[in-house]
Design a protein around this motif. Structure first.
Motif, PDB file in Angstrom:
ATOM      1  N   TYR A  60       0.840  -1.197   0.000  1.00  0.00           N
ATOM      2  CA  TYR A  60       0.000   0.000   0.000  1.00  0.00           C
ATOM      3  C   TYR A  60       0.876   1.249   0.000  1.00  0.00           C
ATOM      4  O   TYR A  60       2.096   1.197   0.157  1.00  0.00           O
ATOM      5  CB  TYR A  60      -0.937  -0.020   1.198  1.00  0.00           C
ATOM      6  CG  TYR A  60      -2.185  -0.834   0.964  1.00  0.00           C
ATOM      7  CD1 TYR A  60      -3.409  -0.207   0.766  1.00  0.00           C
ATOM      8  CD2 TYR A  60      -2.142  -2.225   0.922  1.00  0.00           C
ATOM      9  CE1 TYR A  60      -4.563  -0.948   0.533  1.00  0.00           C
ATOM     10  CE2 TYR A  60      -3.277  -2.974   0.694  1.00  0.00           C
ATOM     11  CZ  TYR A  60      -4.488  -2.329   0.498  1.00  0.00           C
ATOM     12  OH  TYR A  60      -5.623  -3.067   0.260  1.00  0.00           O
ATOM     13  N   THR A  89       0.740  -8.938   2.271  1.00  0.00           N
ATOM     14  CA  THR A  89       0.128  -7.607   2.235  1.00  0.00           C
ATOM     15  C   THR A  89       0.865  -6.700   3.206  1.00  0.00           C
ATOM     16  O   THR A  89       1.040  -7.046   4.375  1.00  0.00           O
ATOM     17  CB  THR A  89      -1.360  -7.666   2.621  1.00  0.00           C
ATOM     18  OG1 THR A  89      -2.072  -8.430   1.641  1.00  0.00           O
ATOM     19  CG2 THR A  89      -1.964  -6.265   2.690  1.00  0.00           C
ATOM     20  N   ARG A 138       0.656  -2.876   4.616  1.00  0.00           N
ATOM     21  CA  ARG A 138      -0.187  -1.689   4.642  1.00  0.00           C
ATOM     22  C   ARG A 138       0.663  -0.410   4.746  1.00  0.00           C
ATOM     23  O   ARG A 138       1.883  -0.437   4.663  1.00  0.00           O
ATOM     24  CB  ARG A 138      -1.200  -1.798   5.775  1.00  0.00           C
ATOM     25  CG  ARG A 138      -2.246  -2.909   5.573  1.00  0.00           C
ATOM     26  CD  ARG A 138      -3.041  -2.744   4.286  1.00  0.00           C
ATOM     27  NE  ARG A 138      -3.693  -1.465   4.180  1.00  0.00           N
ATOM     28  CZ  ARG A 138      -5.008  -1.281   4.221  1.00  0.00           C
ATOM     29  NH1 ARG A 138      -5.810  -2.324   4.356  1.00  0.00           N
ATOM     30  NH2 ARG A 138      -5.514  -0.077   4.111  1.00  0.00           N
ATOM     31  N   MET A 188       0.407  -4.894   9.007  1.00  0.00           N
ATOM     32  CA  MET A 188      -0.460  -3.718   9.052  1.00  0.00           C
ATOM     33  C   MET A 188       0.333  -2.421   9.125  1.00  0.00           C
ATOM     34  O   MET A 188       1.567  -2.407   9.143  1.00  0.00           O
ATOM     35  CB  MET A 188      -1.434  -3.850  10.223  1.00  0.00           C
ATOM     36  CG  MET A 188      -2.359  -5.034  10.115  1.00  0.00           C
ATOM     37  SD  MET A 188      -3.625  -5.010  11.402  1.00  0.00           S
ATOM     38  CE  MET A 188      -4.284  -6.667  11.235  1.00  0.00           C
TER      39      MET A 188
END
Length: 263
Positions: free
Chosen positions: A59, A87, A89, A114
């Motif tokens: 991200y 993933t 973030r 995260m």
């Protein structure tokens, strides 16, 4: 050719699979290799000798592959290796390794990292982990598969966080956390076995009960660690369906350097 936004900068020498997507104002440096299906969001920076696998998502504003925050670092060539399906973030930072360790920071597969998480030099992160918002990992930390670390927790350098463990938010982790153990606090205190997480991963009631016995042996029976491990080996021989799980306990303590906090 990869799908690169017109404002992004991809330095000559970077290797991007044709299906990679790079967002606006991202910067990818020369020694970076990125596999198929990975998406690099807006304003991300990826540098260092960094290899990234397939189907990862970064991200916006991630900083990946920066040099170690270690005053001993002297511009040695060290690396960062990231697997598949992770993933990352917003504002995640991950550094490359150092010559004082194995020289590489590693992230496995299918991890959920995260926002604002920091993973320092030489950390070895397994697969299927969850590091919640603002988790801070100092250098040389090992995190086992399926481990969960709650938000705003910080971990001392060189510690080990065992597979399938779960650590509550805002914990101060100064010593090793064995596999399967649930706990939290400042400083961290163990509170039992991560039974709910184990149920979700298909552990049987009998297997979870055997792990509870192992936990009691380590933490509640006032045994020396050496005597507790002897009892766990006996428990292992008596419960063949749980032998592999108990071996994780035994292997963990064989590699533990920081000790563990006991009640």
């Amino acid at each position: 050719m990869a799908i690169v936004h017109s404002t992004a900068i991809v330095h000559e020498g970077a290797q991007l699979h044709e299906s990679v997507e790079v967002g606006a104002y991202a910067v990818i440096h020369a020694n970076v290799k990125i596999g198929a299906g990975t998406k690099v969001g807006e304003h991300c920076v990826i540098d260092g000798h960094t290899t990234i696998g397939e189907n990862n998502v970064f991200y916006r504003f991630c900083s990946i592959g920066g040099i170690p925050q270690d005053k001993k670092y002297a511009n040695e060539v060290t690396r960062l290796e990231i697997g598949n399906g992770n993933t990352f973030r917003e504002f995640v930072t991950i550094n490359t390794g150092t010559a004082q360790d194995v020289g590489v920071t590693r992230i496995g597969d299918d991890n959920w990292i995260m926002a604002y998480v920091h993973i320092a030099h030489d950390c070895q992160i397994g697969s299927h982990t969850i590091l919640a918002n603002t988790v801070q990992l100092a250098g040389h930390i090992h995190v086992g598969d399926w481990a969960i670390v709650g938000g705003m927790s910080a971990a001392h350098q060189f510690i080990r966080i065992g597979a399938h463990s779960m650590t509550g938010g805002m914990s101060s982790i100064r010593q090793d956390i064995p596999p399967f153990v649930l706990g939290a606090g400042q400083p961290y205190k163990p509170a039992g076995i991560n039974s709910e997480g184990l149920k979700r991963r298909g552990f049987t009631a009998e297997q979870i009960q055997v792990l509870r016995e192992a936990y009691k042996t380590i933490y509640l029976r006032q045994l020396s660690l050496a005597d507790a491990l002897v009892d766990i080996k006996r428990l292992q021989s008596e419960n063949p369906d749980s032998a592999a799980h108990l071996q994780l306990f035994l292997d963990f303590f064989a590699q533990s350097d920081r000790g563990l906090g006991r009640k």
